[in-house]
Design a protein around this motif. Structure first.
Motif, PDB file in Angstrom:
ATOM      1  N   TYR A   1      -2.810   0.287  -4.106  1.00  0.00           N
ATOM      2  CA  TYR A   1      -2.681  -0.938  -3.326  1.00  0.00           C
ATOM      3  C   TYR A   1      -2.493  -2.128  -4.257  1.00  0.00           C
ATOM      4  CZ  TYR A   1      -3.942  -4.723  -0.133  1.00  0.00           C
ATOM      5  OH  TYR A   1      -3.937  -5.872   0.620  1.00  0.00           O
TER       6      TYR A   1
ATOM      7  N   GLU B   1      -4.313   6.738  -2.954  1.00  0.00           N
ATOM      8  CA  GLU B   1      -3.956   5.417  -2.420  1.00  0.00           C
ATOM      9  C   GLU B   1      -3.769   4.459  -3.590  1.00  0.00           C
ATOM     10  OE1 GLU B   1      -3.529   4.810   0.715  1.00  0.00           O
ATOM     11  OE2 GLU B   1      -4.615   6.392   1.806  1.00  0.00           O
TER      12      GLU B   1
ATOM     13  N   SER C   1       0.471   5.508   0.109  1.00  0.00           N
ATOM     14  CA  SER C   1      -0.463   6.598   0.391  1.00  0.00           C
ATOM     15  C   SER C   1       0.226   7.928   0.144  1.00  0.00           C
ATOM     16  CB  SER C   1      -0.933   6.540   1.847  1.00  0.00           C
ATOM     17  OG  SER C   1      -1.537   5.305   2.138  1.00  0.00           O
TER      18      SER C   1
ATOM     19  N   LEU D   1       0.843  -1.200   0.000  1.00  0.00           N
ATOM     20  CA  LEU D   1       0.000   0.000   0.000  1.00  0.00           C
ATOM     21  C   LEU D   1       0.875   1.245   0.000  1.00  0.00           C
ATOM     22  CD1 LEU D   1      -2.773   1.397   0.276  1.00  0.00           C
ATOM     23  CD2 LEU D   1      -2.487   1.241   2.764  1.00  0.00           C
TER      24      LEU D   1
END
Length: 688
Positions: A624, A622, A592, A590
């Motif tokens: 992922y 974001e 951010s 992930l």
């Protein structure tokens, strides 16, 4: 202690010599046909590219991919002090650009390039230097070179506040199919892949985008982009690349709306006075890049390009001020072909024991343009104000030398010449404006830079350079007109990496820019406007790099004071800007990013009695990596939230006179394009 940079370059040089010696030593030996051939893996030699000014910057693709999707110009916010906003009540038209005290409108004082091919359009129907970046697919960009000021001989027309060069990839290791959806019927689809990756490297990309925006009058903006690129090596010492792009887009615009109508409750913030604004555009480009590295440290380079462009634009700024019956809507049409290129040679030598790099080059460009401006009602033409054919040709020789007399001192400088011919033919004998004639003009532009250090991982920079922007050919051919506006740039700065090459980089720059009196053709009126000399000066501070472990930051703050030499304010010139982003690489795939963009209060008119409000917006991104095993490839999900806290803000904002249908006379008022409210987009990408 020897300087770090010299060590790097010494290391790179030794690697190159070692690899070359191994290669040529092997080639010089008689080959035994019975001896098995050895497959030698490709060796990449990496070194940090030296910079000539503290404000010079390279934006990597990893930061570009974290920008919210939909507007390619959003990449520019990663440049300290650069702000781009929508200009016409919805996407479609070129953005409005701000940099170093310039309201560069659509690009008059910022030079934009794609792999060295110029993007700004001379003698454009809507404004000199008009730059529409919507033909760029952000995922195809491997990085952006940023050069503020006018310190490099390689850049000419429009590069007064700075120059921005988008560099496309030769190929991608993984292909990608991506779908994105969001509020306001927003959709974006992307396909990008490389069928071949070895001797012939290819890149193909296609993008489709649609949005209605937050406007009551749907934006109905759709955009289709295609890109194809082929790169190969004809010999062991050269590289040739050919790239082609195609853009077609169409939109409805809500325009710049009067503040008095919104504050009185007569008009919604996202409403429109004239819902028939909008337009359509098409742009195709072809670009050939070639370079050949000689065995004696030289490099021959040659580049050529051709472009076809068209725009139909329908706008209405003043509503019923000039024509109380039919309204003040007007239409602008632009059809053009652009072609040109450059040729040059770069050589490394040693003179009296000093390493010297010399470059000599020649650039030329032709703009063959047909532009027309006229009145319209409900997009139906009702008259012609100006209708012209214009051909602008530029010839630009330049020389550049770089020398390092001491390990702590580098010098770089050169001279660029610009010689223009303008040829304008009037096509309308009954029009109010009838520019016609021929004119030639030239200018010589010296450039020089001094780099001191590094000491304690810190370098100091001193720069001086002269640049220019050309004026619209229709105004340039007027009697007594000055076709080329000279700018003088001064800059001192410092760059430091006190925590090592992988740590945070700190940058500070103090600069000044003087611009000669200029002549501007007001494309929205078809008239010529004379503006006086100006001075802009300011301070920029920035920091970028890894702070700790998975945390990476990018932040900047700029202050600028801009005024005419008689003390009047320059309308719209930005004074304070700031940008900050924190990128966190979490475990389990992930990533951010939280970023903020700030634009401070600005004067809207010369006496500073009317100003625009400041604004700050936050965006969240974001990405992922989905932990799902696929038979082939991998999945990545992403989420973008623009204007996270739903700030009420204004994008383009102006002060001028307009008249609504129910008003007896014109009213001086603020007119603005509302900033987008909180907008959520999300999607999935399959990498294969």
């Amino acid at each position: 202690m020897k300087p770090l940079l010299s060590k790097r370059w010494l290391f790179v040089t030794l690697w190159v010599c070692l690899v070359s010696a191994l290669y040529w030593g092997d080639s010089a030996s008689a080959h035994d046909p019975d001896e098995p051939e050895l497959e030698v893996p490709e060796v990449a030699v990496l070194g940090e590219k030296p910079v000539a000014a503290s404000s010079q910057q390279f934006i990597p693709d990893k930061e570009i991919l974290l920008q919210p999707q939909g507007r390619p110009a959003q990449i520019l916010r990663l440049i300290p002090g650069f702000v781009a906003v929508e200009h016409s009540g919805g996407a479609g038209k070129a953005d409005q650009y701000f940099l170093r005290g310039f309201d560069a409108d659509h690009g008059t004082d910022v030079g934009f390039f794609l792999d060295g091919m110029p993007i700004n359009l001379r003698t454009h129907a809507h404004g000199q230097g008009y730059t529409d970046l919507n033909f760029i697919i952000p995922e195809t960009i491997e990085g952006v070179d940023v050069h503020k000021g006018s310190y490099l001989p390689e850049y000419g027309d429009f590069a007064t506040a700075g120059a921005v060069n988008f560099r496309t990839r030769n190929m991608v290791k993984e292909g990608v199919i991506q779908g994105t959806g969001g509020e306001y019927s927003t959709q974006r689809y992307l396909l990008m892949f490389s069928p071949t990756k070895d001797r012939v490297r290819t890149l193909f990309a296609a993008e489709g985008f649609y949005t209605n925006g937050p406007y009551l009058n749907d934006n109905q903006y759709y955009r289709t982009n295609l890109l194809g690129k082929v790169t190969t090596n004809l010999t062991g010492r050269d590289e040739v690349s050919f790239k082609a792009t195609f853009l077609h887009s169409k939109w409805d615009g809500s325009g710049e709306i009067p503040f008095r109508a919104v504050s009185a409750g007569l008009l919604d913030r996202f409403g429109s006075i004239n819902p028939y604004e909008g337009g359509n555009t098409l742009r195709t480009t072809g670009n050939l890049n070639y370079h050949y590295d000689t065995t004696t440290g030289g490099q021959l380079f040659a580049n050529a390009y051709g472009q076809y462009y068209r725009l139909d634009l329908f706008t209405d700024f003043t509503f019923f001020l000039n024509d109380p019956v039919n309204g003040d809507g007007f239409a602008q049409f632009d059809r053009r072909a652009i072609y040109g290129g450059d040729l040059g040679f770069k050589q490394r030598i040693e003179l009296l024991g000093l390493p010297i790099v010399g470059t000599v080059g020649f650039q030329t460009r032709v703009d063959d343009v047909h532009t027309k401006l006229g009145t319209q009602t409900l997009r139906t033409p009702t008259g012609i104000t100006i209708d012209s054919d214009a051909r602008s040709i530029s010839y630009s020789p330049f020389v550049k030398a770089e020398v390092q007399p001491f390990s702590w001192l580098r010098l770089s400088g050169g001279v660029r010449g610009e010689f223009f011919t303008f040829d304008v033919s009037n096509r309308c004998t009954t029009c109010a404006e009838q520019p016609d004639g021929r004119k030639g003009s030239g200018i010589v532009l010296p450039k020089m830079s001094m780099i001191l250090g590094p000491w304690a991982r810190t370098e100091f920079f001193v720069n001086y350079g002269e640049g220019f922007h050309s004026n619209d050919a229709r105004s340039a051919v007027a009697i007594g007109a000055s076709p080329l506006a000279r700018a003088r740039s001064y800059e001192v700065g410092v760059r430091s990496r006190p925590w090592g090459p992988e740590g945070l980089e700190l940058i500070a720059t103090v600069w000044r820019l003087d611009l000669k009196s200029e002549l501007v053709l007001v494309g929205d009126e078809g008239t010529t406007e004379i503006r006086g000399a100006t001075r802009r000066q300011g301070v920029e501070v920035a920091a970028r790099g890894k702070v700790w472990g998975p945390l990476y930051i990018n932040g900047s703050f700029t202050w600028t004071h801009a005024e005419f030499r008689n003390g009047d304010a320059i309308p719209l010139a930005p004074e304070y800007t700031a940008y900050g982003a924190a990128i966190l690489q979490w475990p389990e795939g992930l990533t951010s990013q939280l970023q903020a963009t700030y634009l401070g209060v600005r004067p809207l008119i010369e006496d500073r009695s009317i100003t625009s409000p400041s604004w700050i917006t936050f965006d969240l991104s974001e990405r992922y990596r989905v932990p799902v095993k696929l038979p082939h490839g991998r999945l990545e999900a992403f989420l973008f939230v623009q204007n996270l806290f739903n700030t009420k803000w204004e994008q383009a904002i102006f002060a001028f006179e307009s008249r609504l249908r129910n008003e007896a006379t014109g009213v001086n008022d603020i007119h603005f394009v509302p900033g987008n409210p909180r907008t959520v987009m999300a999607g999935v990408a399959w990498y294969f």
